[in-house]
Write a protein that holds these residues in place. Structure first.
Motif, mmCIF file in Angstrom:
data_model
loop_
_atom_site.group_PDB
_atom_site.id
_atom_site.type_symbol
_atom_site.label_atom_id
_atom_site.label_comp_id
_atom_site.label_asym_id
_atom_site.label_seq_id
_atom_site.Cartn_x
_atom_site.Cartn_y
_atom_site.Cartn_z
ATOM 1 N N ALA A 123 0.823 -1.219 0.000
ATOM 2 C CA ALA A 123 0.000 0.000 0.000
ATOM 3 C C ALA A 123 0.854 1.265 0.000
ATOM 4 C CB ALA A 123 -0.931 -0.002 1.204
ATOM 5 N N LYS A 124 2.041 1.184 0.557
ATOM 6 C CA LYS A 124 2.872 2.383 0.750
ATOM 7 C C LYS A 124 4.000 2.515 -0.268
ATOM 8 C CE LYS A 124 2.142 2.526 5.768
ATOM 9 N NZ LYS A 124 2.807 2.405 7.100
ATOM 10 N N ASN A 125 4.299 1.453 -1.016
ATOM 11 C CA ASN A 125 5.471 1.468 -1.890
ATOM 12 C C ASN A 125 5.124 1.054 -3.316
ATOM 13 O OD1 ASN A 125 7.984 1.743 0.094
ATOM 14 N ND2 ASN A 125 6.489 0.392 1.070
ATOM 15 N N GLU A 126 5.853 1.614 -4.252
ATOM 16 C CA GLU A 126 5.623 1.319 -5.662
ATOM 17 C C GLU A 126 6.356 0.045 -6.076
ATOM 18 O OE1 GLU A 126 7.216 3.324 -9.646
ATOM 19 O OE2 GLU A 126 5.617 4.516 -8.716
ATOM 20 N N ILE A 127 5.620 -0.911 -6.622
ATOM 21 C CA ILE A 127 6.183 -2.138 -7.161
ATOM 22 C C ILE A 127 5.610 -2.346 -8.554
ATOM 23 C CG2 ILE A 127 6.308 -4.655 -6.933
ATOM 24 C CD1 ILE A 127 6.260 -4.310 -3.931
ATOM 25 N N GLY A 128 6.474 -2.638 -9.505
ATOM 26 C CA GLY A 128 6.024 -2.885 -10.867
ATOM 27 C C GLY A 128 5.759 -4.358 -11.094
ATOM 28 N N VAL A 129 5.227 -4.677 -12.281
ATOM 29 C CA VAL A 129 4.992 -6.082 -12.643
ATOM 30 C C VAL A 129 5.204 -6.255 -14.143
ATOM 31 C CG1 VAL A 129 2.477 -5.684 -12.820
ATOM 32 C CG2 VAL A 129 3.378 -8.020 -12.597
ATOM 33 N N ILE A 130 6.084 -7.199 -14.489
ATOM 34 C CA ILE A 130 6.322 -7.575 -15.880
ATOM 35 C C ILE A 130 6.286 -9.099 -15.934
ATOM 36 C CG2 ILE A 130 7.875 -7.469 -17.854
ATOM 37 C CD1 ILE A 130 9.212 -5.038 -16.594
ATOM 38 N N PHE A 131 5.344 -9.647 -16.694
ATOM 39 C CA PHE A 131 5.224 -11.105 -16.775
ATOM 40 C C PHE A 131 5.256 -11.568 -18.220
ATOM 41 C CE2 PHE A 131 4.682 -12.455 -12.500
ATOM 42 C CZ PHE A 131 4.609 -13.839 -12.522
ATOM 43 N N GLY A 132 5.883 -12.704 -18.424
ATOM 44 C CA GLY A 132 5.889 -13.327 -19.734
ATOM 45 C C GLY A 132 4.659 -14.197 -19.921
ATOM 46 N N ASN A 133 3.916 -13.949 -20.990
ATOM 47 C CA ASN A 133 2.748 -14.769 -21.332
ATOM 48 C C ASN A 133 2.433 -14.545 -22.807
ATOM 49 O OD1 ASN A 133 0.484 -16.518 -20.674
ATOM 50 N ND2 ASN A 133 -0.795 -14.748 -21.094
ATOM 51 N N ASP A 134 2.272 -15.632 -23.559
ATOM 52 C CA ASP A 134 2.084 -15.461 -24.997
ATOM 53 C C ASP A 134 0.841 -16.151 -25.538
ATOM 54 O OD1 ASP A 134 2.716 -14.330 -27.367
ATOM 55 O OD2 ASP A 134 4.521 -15.475 -27.741
ATOM 56 N N SER A 135 -0.082 -16.538 -24.654
ATOM 57 C CA SER A 135 -1.362 -17.058 -25.128
ATOM 58 C C SER A 135 -2.330 -17.154 -23.966
ATOM 59 C CB SER A 135 -1.206 -18.456 -25.748
ATOM 60 O OG SER A 135 -0.913 -19.419 -24.747
ATOM 61 N N SER A 136 -3.603 -17.202 -24.290
ATOM 62 C CA SER A 136 -4.637 -17.484 -23.304
ATOM 63 C C SER A 136 -5.781 -18.138 -24.058
ATOM 64 C CB SER A 136 -5.093 -16.201 -22.592
ATOM 65 O OG SER A 136 -5.822 -16.508 -21.428
ATOM 66 N N ALA A 137 -5.589 -19.397 -24.392
ATOM 67 C CA ALA A 137 -6.453 -20.069 -25.364
ATOM 68 C C ALA A 137 -7.828 -20.430 -24.824
ATOM 69 C CB ALA A 137 -5.760 -21.334 -25.874
ATOM 70 N N ARG A 138 -7.885 -20.984 -23.610
ATOM 71 C CA ARG A 138 -9.156 -21.520 -23.127
ATOM 72 C C ARG A 138 -10.292 -20.484 -23.146
ATOM 73 N NH1 ARG A 138 -11.321 -25.717 -20.132
ATOM 74 N NH2 ARG A 138 -9.313 -26.707 -19.704
ATOM 75 N N PRO A 139 -10.124 -19.303 -22.562
ATOM 76 C CA PRO A 139 -11.256 -18.363 -22.562
ATOM 77 C C PRO A 139 -11.639 -17.884 -23.953
ATOM 78 C CG PRO A 139 -9.281 -17.333 -21.654
ATOM 79 C CD PRO A 139 -8.985 -18.784 -21.777
ATOM 80 N N VAL A 140 -10.665 -17.785 -24.852
ATOM 81 C CA VAL A 140 -10.979 -17.382 -26.233
ATOM 82 C C VAL A 140 -11.859 -18.429 -26.897
ATOM 83 C CG1 VAL A 140 -10.007 -16.939 -28.521
ATOM 84 C CG2 VAL A 140 -8.874 -16.014 -26.483
ATOM 85 N N ILE A 141 -11.476 -19.701 -26.757
ATOM 86 C CA ILE A 141 -12.216 -20.780 -27.399
ATOM 87 C C ILE A 141 -13.582 -20.984 -26.740
ATOM 88 C CG2 ILE A 141 -12.222 -23.278 -27.804
ATOM 89 C CD1 ILE A 141 -9.165 -23.042 -28.177
ATOM 90 N N GLU A 142 -13.622 -20.905 -25.405
ATOM 91 C CA GLU A 142 -14.902 -21.086 -24.715
ATOM 92 C C GLU A 142 -15.875 -19.972 -25.078
ATOM 93 O OE1 GLU A 142 -13.883 -21.485 -20.598
ATOM 94 O OE2 GLU A 142 -13.518 -23.647 -20.772
ATOM 95 N N ALA A 143 -15.387 -18.749 -25.165
ATOM 96 C CA ALA A 143 -16.261 -17.635 -25.556
ATOM 97 C C ALA A 143 -16.745 -17.812 -26.994
ATOM 98 C CB ALA A 143 -15.523 -16.304 -25.403
ATOM 99 N N ALA A 144 -15.850 -18.249 -27.867
ATOM 100 C CA ALA A 144 -16.231 -18.468 -29.268
ATOM 101 C C ALA A 144 -17.264 -19.585 -29.387
ATOM 102 C CB ALA A 144 -14.991 -18.806 -30.095
#
Length: 397
Positions: free
Chosen positions: A87-108
């Protein structure tokens, strides 16, 4: 650090598996029923988030973001970072991720059947974007610093650490949560299976992933998540943090060739840049965490590159993918976690299932059994489709 993988769902379990050379590979019959040629995969436990996270926060989490949450939770706990600090300090976030197939296919699938967007609900959009991991982590942990995803194939997790390192080195951030995440559902790897990239050694799943072995016949898909809390040295010392290791070199390159073609030259450039950035020579490297995925071409070109730089040197080489399979977008980050766990434990995990060398691997100083030894300097390799290469140098404090 934090880790959620097929060889363990926390650092202690993973350390035990690494030291024992224990495989997390199994056979998923659902993949065969779905139409895969190979049903081999890393068997990754799904976390139970009920009771840990409010339903509203769980709603936007994709499968890989669930893994990333568990790994990040463990990393923050080890780093001594709690809600009050966040809550008091700045922390960044960088994550590697190159797909998210399940929700795309389920929505389709819903749209194809019902033809009504109102039936999709609000969760699919946040689950289906490539930035699903960092956007969810930023919201859950109230992170206020840099916030983006790295989508760079199987080097994504490694590049995320390298970019976090550069931002901290340049004084733009004091702390960045970084890592990589990979979904394991059967939707996500069908296109890889279509390329005949997977091992078909289904009669012996735990012996199927064979990095550098002459008789390898393809990789095994896997996944989970790895998280590392990177912090400026002075900041960590001032707040009394336990420092696990130092990221001191990052190198990268692109092969500039065919979209799926590996390159020994591109690999050498990335490794050389990482060593130069760290001010380290090949003679000083104790362990090389190889990318080697158990494919014929990929392992061959990496073996050529390592041989060019390290023949006659003392560095031991192994690929943990014999145990884990290929963790894809998370692998560059998970293999740094694995390497630091080895560094802490004083051992090098074995390159399991290696029985016969080929003309390229015969010159490598491979650790085919667990080796008890001190590790002070690690070179970790990650290479991906599109010719993207990343290498990191990690040192013991």
């Amino acid at each position: 650090m934090g880790i959620w993988s097929c060889i363990g769902t926390n650092k202690d379990k993973v350390t035990e598996s690494l030291k024992a050379g224990r495989s997390g590979i199994g056979l998923d019959k659902d993949r065969l029923e779905y139409g895969y040629q190979s049903g081999l995969t890393g068997i990754v436990e799904r976390p139970v988030l009920r009771g840990l996270l409010h339903r509203r926060l769980r709603q936007g989490l994709s499968e890989e973001a669930e893994y990333a949450y568990m790994a990040s939770k463990e990393a923050f706990e080890q780093a001594g970072i709690d809600d009050a600090f966040l809550a008091k300090n700045e922390i960044g976030v960088i994550f590697g991720n190159d797909s998210s197939a399940r929700p795309v296919i389920e929505a389709a699938n819903i749209m194809a059947e019902k033809h009504d967007t109102q039936l999709l609900g609000s969760g699919f959009i946040f689950q289906s974007m490539n930035s699903t991991v960092n956007m969810n982590l930023s919201s859950i942990f109230h992170l206020k610093g840099v916030n983006f995803s790295v989508s760079s194939a199987c080097a994504s997790g490694s590049h995320s650490i390298g970019l976090a390192y550069l931002l901290i080195k340049q004084g733009l951030q004091d702390r960045v949560l970084c890592g990589g995440a990979q979904e394991v559902n059967y939707y996500c790897m069908a296109t890889f299976d279509a390329l005949n990239a997977f091992s078909k050694r289904m009669d012996e799943p735990q012996k199927a992933s064979r990095p550098f072995d002459r008789d390898r016949d393809g990789l095994i898909p896997s996944g989970g998540a790895a998280a590392l809390m990177l912090e400026d040295y002075e900041s960590a010392v001032n707040r009394g943090a336990t420092i696990l290791a130092e990221v001191c070199g990052y190198g990268f390159s692109s092969n500039g060739g065919g979209i799926s073609e590996p390159s020994d030259e591109g690999s050498v450039i990335a490794m050389t840049r990482a060593l130069d950035d760290a001010g380290v020579t090949a003679d000083e490297v104790d362990y090389i965490s190889a990318h080697a995925t158990s494919t014929v071409q990929g392992d061959m070109f990496e073996a050529m590159a390592i041989d060019r730089m390290f023949r006659g040197k003392h560095a031991l080489v192994s690929s943990t993918k014999g145990m884990t399979g290929h963790e894809c977008w998370m692998s560059g980050a998970s293999e740094v976690v694995y390497s630091i766990l080895m560094m802490q434990g004083g051992f090098i995990a074995p390159n399991i299932n290696f029985e016969n060398s080929d003309e390229y691997s015969e010159h490598l100083n491979l650790a085919t059994h667990t080796v008890e030894t001190e590790i002070n300097t690690v070179l970790s390799n990650s290479f991906g489709f599109g010719g993207t290469n990343s290498a990191l140098v990690i040192k013991k404090i």
